[in-house]
Design an enzyme around this catalytic site. Structure first.
Site, PDB file in Angstrom:
ATOM      1  N   SER A  95       0.807  -1.228   0.000  1.00  0.00           N
ATOM      2  CA  SER A  95       0.000   0.000   0.000  1.00  0.00           C
ATOM      3  C   SER A  95       0.837   1.274   0.000  1.00  0.00           C
ATOM      4  CB  SER A  95      -0.934   0.017   1.217  1.00  0.00           C
ATOM      5  OG  SER A  95      -0.187  -0.137   2.405  1.00  0.00           O
ATOM      6  N   ASP A 135      -3.090   8.260   8.016  1.00  0.00           N
ATOM      7  CA  ASP A 135      -4.170   7.476   8.630  1.00  0.00           C
ATOM      8  C   ASP A 135      -3.695   6.569   9.751  1.00  0.00           C
ATOM      9  OD1 ASP A 135      -2.773   5.584   7.251  1.00  0.00           O
ATOM     10  OD2 ASP A 135      -4.378   5.093   5.832  1.00  0.00           O
ATOM     11  N   HIS A 148      -0.215   4.853   7.014  1.00  0.00           N
ATOM     12  CA  HIS A 148       0.438   5.406   5.822  1.00  0.00           C
ATOM     13  C   HIS A 148       0.732   6.892   6.012  1.00  0.00           C
ATOM     14  CE1 HIS A 148      -2.328   2.079   4.763  1.00  0.00           C
ATOM     15  NE2 HIS A 148      -1.258   1.631   4.139  1.00  0.00           N
TER      16      HIS A 148
END
Ligand SMILES: *[C@@H]1O[C@H](CO)[C@@H](O)[C@H](O)[C@H]1NC(C)=O
Ligand SMILES: *[C@@H]1O[C@H](CO)[C@@H](O)[C@H](O)[C@H]1NC(C)=O
Length: 383
Positions: free
Chosen positions: A42, A342, A345
């Site tokens: 991610s 968040d 990340h």
């Protein structure tokens, strides 16, 4: 159709000279590579997970993407990722996610295979360990298979080496999730440490495959300092002061795992450099790039270095049951004040700062400029 043997950006001797001159003046690697291929999780996923049909509900809508794109793109951030900044610095458009394209024209400037949740190790590794949930199926080996499937679409067999030798390969960050999943299974740090050699071996195998396919310039990042990540800071919050690094507020024993991973990765990359002397393997030191910011966050414009911008409550503004993008979460007024978007990340601002410190050579070994010079010299020799 795209032509494989004549790169669209830097073709011909005249242009090549211009590129070299440009390099001398700017100290960057603009125009060096004709495409970028990216693998990872991610940290680098620009839309594969949301295009795959796998439910990642929170990332499908704002506030994800709010700062730069104004809408959600599948990136796990408020804006751009390191891979976006690198593409920009190379003078290339942002990479298309592999699952959001189909033909050669779509992938003219490369492709991004990174998939949120991906591990370096095969899913079977975790199944064999009896993990109670199945980790993402799009691990590194699968991403490499996608790449092999794409190559003949881009070019005829004989030309795929041309494409690859003119490309920059970003291999990672990958491996962080292998440890994340083990932590989620409540395994001990001692047990998790035993995974490191296997994770590094999976990364080494990927380098082998890519170089054998024709890659000559690869960027292999290390792991981030996970002890500075709000999700970890919140999960392993402690009253024992000695567990924290007094300078940064990060959890030292967690960062030591990243250091162990990175030192083993560096050893492996040194071995690979001997095996493949014609290839340039850049180590991107994500660990030091982030720690350097955390040692003096104000200097880089970050007012809230250890708390997530988008989240809920607690010291680190992170709670698994009220994560960013869910109804209970809220967003800080200025995401560029925060390093973490968040809780897992980073923000557009953080990725921008990290990418700059890689591109200017501070945390990339060898530097992008040096890699580009090698690349130009090899290209000249093979003419
Ligand atoms: C891991 O997965 C890749 C791709 O699916 C496969 O080629 C490889 O043999 C697998 N390795 C192991 C150890 O299962
Ligand atoms: C997280 O949120 C839940 C639900 O509101 C709450 O019960 C819990 O105490 C919170 N955890 C922390 C660490 O704040």
């Amino acid at each position: 159709m795209i032509s494989c043997s004549s790169p669209p950006v830097a073709s011909g001797r005249g242009l090549r000279l211009l590129v070299v001159l440009f390099l001398l003046f700017t100290g960057t690697a603009v125009g060096c590579y004709t495409s970028i291929f990216s693998f990872g999780d991610s940290i680098a996923d620009t839309g594969n997970a949301i295009n795959s049909g796998i439910i990642v509900e929170s990332v499908r809508h704002l506030p994800y993407g709010q700062t730069y794109f104004g809408h959600a793109t599948g990136r796990f951030s408020d804006g751009r990722l390191i891979v976006d900044f690198i593409a920009e610095a190379m003078g290339l458009p942002m990479l298309r996610p592999y699952l959001a394209g189909g033909n050669a024209e779509d992938f003219r400037y490369g492709a991004n295979f990174a998939f949120a949740g991906a591990t370096a190790l095969n899913a079977s590794f975790f199944e064999d360990k009896g993990f109670q949930f199945s980790p993402m199926e799009y691990f590194l080996g699968v991403q490499l298979e996608w790449f092999k499937q794409l190559l003949p679409i881009l070019c005829s067999e004989s030309n795929s080496k041309d494409i690859l030798s003119n490309s920059l390969i970003l291999l990672g960050e990958i491996g962080g999730n292998d440890y994340n999943y083990a932590f989620a299974q409540k395994q001990s740090i001692q047990e998790i440490r035993t995974y490191v050699p296997s994770v590094i071996d999976a990364i080494r195998q990927a380098v082998d495959v890519l170089i054998q396919l024709g890659a000559t310039t690869l960027v292999v990042p290390g792991n981030f300092p996970i002890g500075c990540v709000p999700a970890y800071l919140s999960d392993y919050q402690s009253t024992v002061a000695e567990e924290y690094d007094p300078q940064t507020g990060c959890i030292s024993w967690l960062n030591e795992l990243s250091e162990y991973h990175n030192s083993m990765l560096l050893d492996e990359l040194n071995q690979l450099r001997k095996v493949y002397p014609h290839a340039t393997i850049i180590y991107a030191d994500y660990y030091e790039a982030v720690l350097n910011i955390l040692r003096s966050p104000q200097q880089f414009g970050f007012k809230t270095p250890l708390a997530a911008c988008c989240g809920s409550d607690g010291l680190y503004n992170f709670n698994w049951s009220k994560m960013c993008g869910t109804q209970m979460s809220k967003v800080c007024s200025d995401p560029s004040d925060s390093l973490s978007w968040d809780g897992i990340h980073f923000t557009d601002a953080a990725y921008s700062t990290i990418a700059l410190s890689l591109l200017d050579g501070t945390y990339a070994y060898p530097s992008f400029t040096e890699a580009c010079t090698n690349f130009q010299q090899n290209a000249a020799l093979s003419q």
